[in-house]
Design a protein around this motif. Structure first.
Motif, PDB file in Angstrom:
ATOM      1  N   LEU A  41      47.178 -25.140 -32.807  1.00  0.00           N
ATOM      2  CA  LEU A  41      45.803 -24.739 -32.536  1.00  0.00           C
ATOM      3  C   LEU A  41      44.822 -25.438 -33.469  1.00  0.00           C
ATOM      4  O   LEU A  41      43.694 -25.750 -33.076  1.00  0.00           O
ATOM      5  CB  LEU A  41      45.666 -23.220 -32.648  1.00  0.00           C
ATOM      6  CG  LEU A  41      46.389 -22.419 -31.553  1.00  0.00           C
ATOM      7  CD1 LEU A  41      46.394 -20.937 -31.881  1.00  0.00           C
ATOM      8  CD2 LEU A  41      45.756 -22.660 -30.188  1.00  0.00           C
TER       9      LEU A  41
ATOM     10  N   PRO B 221      36.354 -29.290 -38.469  1.00  0.00           N
ATOM     11  CA  PRO B 221      36.451 -27.976 -37.819  1.00  0.00           C
ATOM     12  C   PRO B 221      36.457 -26.857 -38.863  1.00  0.00           C
ATOM     13  O   PRO B 221      37.519 -26.439 -39.347  1.00  0.00           O
ATOM     14  CB  PRO B 221      37.780 -28.066 -37.067  1.00  0.00           C
ATOM     15  CG  PRO B 221      38.591 -29.058 -37.828  1.00  0.00           C
ATOM     16  CD  PRO B 221      37.603 -30.044 -38.397  1.00  0.00           C
TER      17      PRO B 221
ATOM     18  N   ARG C 100      37.321 -19.555 -25.296  1.00  0.00           N
ATOM     19  CA  ARG C 100      36.555 -20.761 -24.994  1.00  0.00           C
ATOM     20  C   ARG C 100      37.207 -21.631 -23.925  1.00  0.00           C
ATOM     21  O   ARG C 100      36.684 -22.699 -23.594  1.00  0.00           O
ATOM     22  CB  ARG C 100      36.374 -21.576 -26.273  1.00  0.00           C
ATOM     23  CG  ARG C 100      35.535 -20.859 -27.320  1.00  0.00           C
ATOM     24  CD  ARG C 100      35.185 -21.775 -28.459  1.00  0.00           C
ATOM     25  NE  ARG C 100      34.141 -21.214 -29.313  1.00  0.00           N
ATOM     26  CZ  ARG C 100      33.417 -21.916 -30.160  1.00  0.00           C
ATOM     27  NH1 ARG C 100      33.611 -23.219 -30.274  1.00  0.00           N
ATOM     28  NH2 ARG C 100      32.498 -21.339 -30.904  1.00  0.00           N
ATOM     29  N   GLY C 101      38.342 -21.214 -23.425  1.00  0.00           N
ATOM     30  CA  GLY C 101      39.012 -21.969 -22.380  1.00  0.00           C
ATOM     31  C   GLY C 101      39.660 -23.248 -22.855  1.00  0.00           C
ATOM     32  O   GLY C 101      39.934 -24.153 -22.052  1.00  0.00           O
ATOM     33  N   ARG C 102      39.943 -23.361 -24.176  1.00  0.00           N
ATOM     34  CA  ARG C 102      40.538 -24.583 -24.724  1.00  0.00           C
ATOM     35  C   ARG C 102      42.061 -24.580 -24.646  1.00  0.00           C
ATOM     36  O   ARG C 102      42.705 -25.593 -24.908  1.00  0.00           O
ATOM     37  CB  ARG C 102      40.108 -24.769 -26.174  1.00  0.00           C
ATOM     38  CG  ARG C 102      38.628 -25.071 -26.341  1.00  0.00           C
ATOM     39  CD  ARG C 102      38.284 -25.279 -27.798  1.00  0.00           C
ATOM     40  NE  ARG C 102      36.892 -25.668 -27.971  1.00  0.00           N
ATOM     41  CZ  ARG C 102      36.318 -25.870 -29.156  1.00  0.00           C
ATOM     42  NH1 ARG C 102      37.040 -25.714 -30.268  1.00  0.00           N
ATOM     43  NH2 ARG C 102      35.050 -26.218 -29.240  1.00  0.00           N
ATOM     44  N   THR C 103      42.649 -23.437 -24.337  1.00  0.00           N
ATOM     45  CA  THR C 103      44.098 -23.353 -24.215  1.00  0.00           C
ATOM     46  C   THR C 103      44.421 -22.271 -23.201  1.00  0.00           C
ATOM     47  O   THR C 103      43.525 -21.590 -22.668  1.00  0.00           O
ATOM     48  CB  THR C 103      44.756 -23.053 -25.574  1.00  0.00           C
ATOM     49  OG1 THR C 103      46.178 -23.224 -25.468  1.00  0.00           O
ATOM     50  CG2 THR C 103      44.451 -21.635 -26.042  1.00  0.00           C
ATOM     51  N   THR C 104      45.712 -22.119 -22.935  1.00  0.00           N
ATOM     52  CA  THR C 104      46.180 -21.094 -22.004  1.00  0.00           C
ATOM     53  C   THR C 104      47.288 -20.298 -22.669  1.00  0.00           C
ATOM     54  O   THR C 104      47.923 -20.776 -23.634  1.00  0.00           O
ATOM     55  CB  THR C 104      46.722 -21.736 -20.721  1.00  0.00           C
ATOM     56  OG1 THR C 104      47.878 -22.534 -21.050  1.00  0.00           O
ATOM     57  CG2 THR C 104      45.665 -22.615 -20.053  1.00  0.00           C
TER      58      THR C 104
ATOM     59  N   ASP D 192      44.271 -28.642 -31.867  1.00  0.00           N
ATOM     60  CA  ASP D 192      43.364 -28.494 -30.729  1.00  0.00           C
ATOM     61  C   ASP D 192      41.910 -28.363 -31.177  1.00  0.00           C
ATOM     62  O   ASP D 192      40.995 -28.789 -30.472  1.00  0.00           O
ATOM     63  CB  ASP D 192      43.751 -27.267 -29.900  1.00  0.00           C
ATOM     64  CG  ASP D 192      45.085 -27.445 -29.187  1.00  0.00           C
ATOM     65  OD1 ASP D 192      45.552 -28.602 -29.087  1.00  0.00           O
ATOM     66  OD2 ASP D 192      45.662 -26.429 -28.752  1.00  0.00           O
ATOM     67  N   GLU D 193      41.694 -27.776 -32.354  1.00  0.00           N
ATOM     68  CA  GLU D 193      40.344 -27.606 -32.891  1.00  0.00           C
ATOM     69  C   GLU D 193      39.782 -28.925 -33.440  1.00  0.00           C
ATOM     70  O   GLU D 193      38.604 -29.012 -33.769  1.00  0.00           O
ATOM     71  CB  GLU D 193      40.351 -26.556 -34.005  1.00  0.00           C
ATOM     72  CG  GLU D 193      40.538 -25.135 -33.528  1.00  0.00           C
ATOM     73  CD  GLU D 193      39.251 -24.504 -33.060  1.00  0.00           C
ATOM     74  OE1 GLU D 193      38.177 -24.971 -33.460  1.00  0.00           O
ATOM     75  OE2 GLU D 193      39.315 -23.541 -32.268  1.00  0.00           O
ATOM     76  N   GLY D 194      40.639 -29.947 -33.571  1.00  0.00           N
ATOM     77  CA  GLY D 194      40.182 -31.248 -34.058  1.00  0.00           C
ATOM     78  C   GLY D 194      40.452 -31.501 -35.527  1.00  0.00           C
ATOM     79  O   GLY D 194      39.930 -32.464 -36.101  1.00  0.00           O
TER      80      GLY D 194
ATOM     81  N   ARG E 117      40.270 -17.292 -30.184  1.00  0.00           N
ATOM     82  CA  ARG E 117      39.074 -18.133 -30.052  1.00  0.00           C
ATOM     83  C   ARG E 117      39.275 -19.206 -28.980  1.00  0.00           C
ATOM     84  O   ARG E 117      38.405 -19.451 -28.144  1.00  0.00           O
ATOM     85  CB  ARG E 117      38.781 -18.777 -31.405  1.00  0.00           C
ATOM     86  CG  ARG E 117      37.678 -19.834 -31.407  1.00  0.00           C
ATOM     87  CD  ARG E 117      37.605 -20.451 -32.791  1.00  0.00           C
ATOM     88  NE  ARG E 117      36.818 -21.665 -32.844  1.00  0.00           N
ATOM     89  CZ  ARG E 117      35.524 -21.723 -33.130  1.00  0.00           C
ATOM     90  NH1 ARG E 117      34.860 -20.606 -33.361  1.00  0.00           N
ATOM     91  NH2 ARG E 117      34.886 -22.879 -33.193  1.00  0.00           N
ATOM     92  N   ALA E 118      40.466 -19.855 -29.006  1.00  0.00           N
ATOM     93  CA  ALA E 118      40.734 -20.928 -28.049  1.00  0.00           C
ATOM     94  C   ALA E 118      40.829 -20.388 -26.625  1.00  0.00           C
ATOM     95  O   ALA E 118      40.358 -21.024 -25.671  1.00  0.00           O
ATOM     96  CB  ALA E 118      42.031 -21.653 -28.430  1.00  0.00           C
TER      97      ALA E 118
END
Length: 422
Positions: free
Chosen positions: A61, A225, A267-271, A64-66, A263-264
């Motif tokens: 994660l 991030p 925000r739709g950044r993961t499933t 994924d957050e950068g 959080r992810a």
């Protein structure tokens, strides 16, 4: 040996658990290990496996957050196009990531970023990529959460989280510094300014190694991030608090992963499926099964055979002998089985010998591919980037770095024990 061979070869790309789980069932079915001993081993490894799952999710994660994209940009800016500065930055970044987010983050997430960075800067990749492999092992000495072996040793030692870090801090510092000096000498030609094939930072195009993380690491600024960094910092603080309260560190890691996952997801950044996959369930099953198989081997004579070789004091020669034994065993049977075998033998002598075992099983694997699962995983990632790893060169480097890091690290541990006690 079959379990380890399956983990190394992974026939047809099958997960490590493919051989390990049936092997665990076999030793149970044949009575090579009693049901009570198997249950005890599972109870010992349960919190460790839970922690590993949470940290794998936390690291994914953060990626994924950068976070690792920002790390690549920092490497490029800090190096200013100079290979020696880039190596120093690699060592600093890999050491911190390994210590805080575990060695898996360094191998799986940082290695592709380093490939992308050296491609953009036109540097020779070998010293920087090798640094990821070596530091995933050597730099995992600092905290109980840096390595699966550390968690096992931490549980057996009875030390608090801050005490563990206090005793291992000098050894960690000395080992990383010694590794860096050997790398500077060994890769002197690759680190020279103006080596063929280099180009100025920020020019040209990237030559084909965008990592799994998607890091296109140029010198352009990348936003840090902050939320991910704050979550990691709070998770580390949670480890300390959990230790003081006698709570398993897995709960603090789970809380950090839950915050980032929530959080992810919002925000739709993961499933949910992606989060579940990040736990790497087949690998967790492999760790549990391997523990049961190793316990069967210990119960059937290995403990007695090694018992005569294990020193039962915390003198400097005893600590050094135990570390060397652990390093040798790690290269013979892999570092995770080695620590499972040696911890019960070293524990009666106190935390000092346990930490000496940890030095051996964390530093020793830099000698061979099979020394640690992290090195095996690193090798697969390197091949995925069309970069060859020469076995002879890897071994020569290991023959130089392992003694140069292990001996001073043991001496630093002995000083820590003498000054701070246990």
């Amino acid at each position: 040996m079959a379990v380890l061979a399956g983990a190394v070869v992974r026939p047809f790309g099958l997960p490590e658990a493919t051989v390990a789980v049936p092997a665990a069932g076999l030793v149970l079915a044949t009575g090579a290990i009693s049901l009570d001993h198997a249950r005890a081993e599972a109870e010992l490894l349960g919190p460790v496996v839970g922690f590993l799952a949470a940290v794998l999710v936390l690291a994914k994660l953060c990626d994924d957050e950068g976070l690792f994209l920002a790390c690549g940009a920092w490497l490029a800016r800090t190096s200013r196009g100079r290979p020696q500065r880039l190596l120093a930055a690699d060592f600093l970044l890999a050491s911190v990531i390994t210590a805080v987010l575990s060695l898996d983050a360094t191998v799986v997430l940082l290695t592709p970023v380093v490939f992308a960075t050296v491609a953009r800067l036109g540097a020779r990749p070998k010293p920087h990529v090798y640094a990821c492999a070596h530091l995933s092992n050597t730099a995992s000495l600092l905290l109980p959460v840096s390595n699966l072996t550390n968690l096992l040793a931490f549980t057996a030692s009875g030390l608090s989280f801050p005490r563990f870090a206090l005793l291992m801090g000098p050894a960690w510092t000395v080992a990383v510094a010694a590794e860096y000096l050997v790398f500077r000498r060994f890769f002197a030609d690759d680190l020279k300014e103006g080596t063929p094939g280099r180009r100025k930072a920020g020019t040209g195009t990237e030559t084909g190694t965008r990592g799994e993380t998607g890091a296109g690491t140029g010198t352009e600024p990348v936003d840090m991030p902050v939320f991910a960094l704050a979550t990691v910092a709070c998770t580390l603080a949670g480890f300390v608090v959990a230790s003081a309260l006698g709570v398993e560190p897995a709960w603090a890691a789970f809380a950090g992963a839950l915050v980032l996952a929530g959080r992810a997801l919002v925000r739709g950044r993961t499933t949910p499926l992606a989060v579940a996959r990040a736990t790497s369930l087949p690998f967790l099953a492999f760790v549990l099964a391997l523990g049961i198989v190793v316990r069967a081997v210990v119960d059937n004579g290995l403990s007695d055979a090694l018992g005569h070789l294990v020193p039962h004091s915390a003198t400097l020669p005893a600590l050094l002998g135990l570390a060397v034994l652990a390093a040798a065993l790690a290269n013979l049977i892999n570092n995770l089985p080695a620590v499972l075998v040696l911890l019960p033998l070293a524990a009666p002598a106190g935390p000092g010998p346990i930490l000496a075992v940890l030095l051996g099983v964390n530093i020793g694997p830099n000698l061979t591919y099979a020394g640690s699962l992290a090195t095996l995983l690193w090798r697969r990632i390197v091949h995925r980037h069309a970069h060859t790893v020469d076995l002879g060169e890897f071994t020569r480097l290991g023959l130089l770095t392992v003694p140069a890091t292990l001996i001073p690290a043991v001496a630093a541990l002995w000083v820590s024990l003498s000054v701070f006690g246990t």
